[in-house]
Design a protein around this motif. Structure first.
Motif, short mmCIF file in Angstrom:
data_model
loop_
_atom_site.label_atom_id
_atom_site.label_comp_id
_atom_site.label_asym_id
_atom_site.label_seq_id
_atom_site.Cartn_x
_atom_site.Cartn_y
_atom_site.Cartn_z
N ASP A 187 19.56 48.59 -29.56
CA ASP A 187 18.55 48.21 -28.57
C ASP A 187 18.78 49.09 -27.35
O ASP A 187 19.65 48.81 -26.53
N THR A 214 10.73 31.71 -25.81
CA THR A 214 9.78 32.58 -25.13
C THR A 214 9.57 32.17 -23.67
O THR A 214 9.06 32.94 -22.88
N ASP A 230 17.69 35.58 -20.89
CA ASP A 230 17.84 37.00 -21.25
C ASP A 230 17.97 37.16 -22.75
O ASP A 230 17.35 38.04 -23.35
N LYS A 273 14.74 36.85 -24.32
CA LYS A 273 13.90 38.04 -24.15
C LYS A 273 14.31 39.13 -25.15
O LYS A 273 13.45 39.79 -25.74
N ILE A 274 15.63 39.30 -25.31
CA ILE A 274 16.11 40.30 -26.27
C ILE A 274 15.60 39.96 -27.66
O ILE A 274 15.10 40.81 -28.39
N TYR A 275 15.69 38.67 -27.98
CA TYR A 275 15.25 38.20 -29.30
C TYR A 275 13.76 38.50 -29.50
O TYR A 275 13.37 39.06 -30.52
N SER A 276 12.96 38.15 -28.50
CA SER A 276 11.51 38.36 -28.64
C SER A 276 11.20 39.84 -28.83
O SER A 276 10.32 40.20 -29.62
N ARG A 277 11.94 40.68 -28.10
CA ARG A 277 11.68 42.12 -28.16
C ARG A 277 12.04 42.69 -29.55
O ARG A 277 11.37 43.55 -30.07
N LEU A 278 13.13 42.15 -30.13
CA LEU A 278 13.63 42.73 -31.38
C LEU A 278 13.18 41.94 -32.62
O LEU A 278 13.62 42.23 -33.72
N LYS A 279 12.31 40.94 -32.41
CA LYS A 279 12.01 40.02 -33.50
C LYS A 279 11.57 40.70 -34.80
O LYS A 279 12.06 40.36 -35.89
#
Lengths: 197, 197
Positions: B66, B145, B176, B179-185
């Motif tokens: 990431d 989210t 945070d 957010k990382i999770y949502s971005r890399l889902k």
């Protein structure tokens, strides 16, 4: 006056055994000796730092200018302490969790700085290494003994193994801070009894 | 003047030497320390979050690059389906960095459970975020989210009394992580397919 390697080594074991005779570096002595394992671990870490810093200080003693010698000692000692900290984190993580803050504090341990200033800066490499080894082993033995006594009385175990069975009521005072002072005081007292002739 | 130059040169050389040594030791022990942390610090938290998983979530893990960092995800298999992941984020706590792990159900983007890993918060106050397991259960069921906040800031998490800053830090870090999770889902879902057999 010629100094022999053997005598420099053995003086750290009895005549100048660090916590009891020199009464130096008491912070870790009181702080980490709640169990024998912690005491020995701390002692070994300090021994390593003592030997390495003594050797390096002694090897560089003609290069280091007198005015900045303390700064140089601190750099050397801090380097080896960090090496120990990383190594302990990598190979003995549980011990590292137990000792925690006390490992970085070896940097300001009076014994390490004291031996660098009082001995290694004035003597050759072999003698300094012997001095470091002797002092380190003396320190380890003292911490182990103190930790052992406090562990046996305070928690009823010896090196982690239960001694007295489930009916034993631990005397928790001994593993707390005041117990450390009392125990150290009694041990100093015994040492003086043998020493004062 | 000559002495002055000597002092500067000696101190510089000594510092450079110790810097080099430390860098070498750091590189040499990095992987080992990571393993030890997985075993002793993160492992127990992971097992707690994924209680009842049919696999070993510490072993079943994958990495996703990431930006500049590699993030580790731990996979939990429940009822034969690999649909839960744990990821860790770190943020500024009251003292030093704070590591928070959240377990997420990929099917509905909700937090299963959370846990604090590394921290140096005040014992008895901020440290309750880790030691008092009932506090952290407030995170269960929250959507990743949305921003997670304490009640003082208009959110739903009751802060630990006397440790508002720590509570806020845990919320921020968990947000945070979300957010990382949502971005890399998309990538996470792709990787999870390998674990469903």
């Amino acid at each position: 006056m010629a100094k022999s390697i053997a005598s420099e080594f053995t003086k750290g074991l009895w005549n100048e055994i660090p916590p009891f005779r020199l009464v130096l570096g008491l912070c870790p002595v009181l702080g980490v000796t709640t169990t024998m394992q912690n005491g020995v671990g701390m002692g070994l870490a300090t021994t390593f730092v003592l030997i390495c810093s003594n050797i390096l200080v002694s090897a560089l003693r003609n290069l280091i200018p007198g005015k900045v010698r303390i700064a140089c000692f601190i750099i050397i000692i801090a380097t080896f302490v960090t090496v120990v900290e990383l190594a302990m984190q990598a190979y003995a993580y549980q011990l590292f969790q137990q000792l925690g803050m006390f490992i970085p504090l070896i940097v300001v341990n009076c014994i390490v700085l004291g031996r660098a200033e009082a001995f290694a800066f004035k003597n050759n490499v072999m003698l300094s290494a012997a001095d470091g080894l002797g002092m380190g082993i003396g320190f380890t033995l003292s911490l182990g003994a103190l930790g052992g006594v406090r562990e046996i009385i305070g928690t009823g175990t010896f090196y982690g193994a239960s001694l007295f069975g489930p009916s034993f009521q631990p005397f928790t005072f001994m593993v707390q801070a005041p117990g450390a002072f009392v125990c150290l005081g009694l041990m100093l007292c015994i040492m003086n009894m043998f020493g004062s002739k | 003047m000559r002495e002055m130059i000597k002092m500067v040169v000696v101190l510089t050389l000594l510092s450079a030497f110790s810097g080099g040594l430390l860098a070498a030791v750091r590189v040499g022990t990095k992987d080992q320390i990571e393993n030890q942390e997985l075993k002793f610090v993160k492992g127990p938290v992971i097992m707690e979050i994924f209680k009842g998983a049919s696999n070993d979530p510490v072993q079943d893990r994958f990495k996703i690059v990431d930006g500049d960092i590699e993030r580790i995800f731990f996979v939990g298999i429940f009822d034969g389906k690999a649909n839960r992941v744990i990821l860790e984020a770190s943020g500024a706590g009251f003292a030093d960095t704070l590591g928070v792990m959240i377990g997420i159900d990929v099917d509905n983007d909700k937090i299963i459970s959370a846990g604090v890993t590394t921290h140096k918060e005040t014992p008895g106050l901020g440290a309750k975020a880790k030691t008092d397991s009932s506090w952290i259960t407030q995170f269960s069921g929250m959507s990743v989210t949305k921003e997670i906040k304490i009640t003082n800031d208009g959110g739903k998490i009751n802060a630990i009394s006397g440790a508002t800053i720590t509570s806020r830090a845990v919320c921020l870090t968990a947000t945070d992580a979300g957010k990382i999770y949502s971005r890399l889902k998309p990538q996470i879902q792709e990787k999870l397919k390998d674990f469903t057999k």
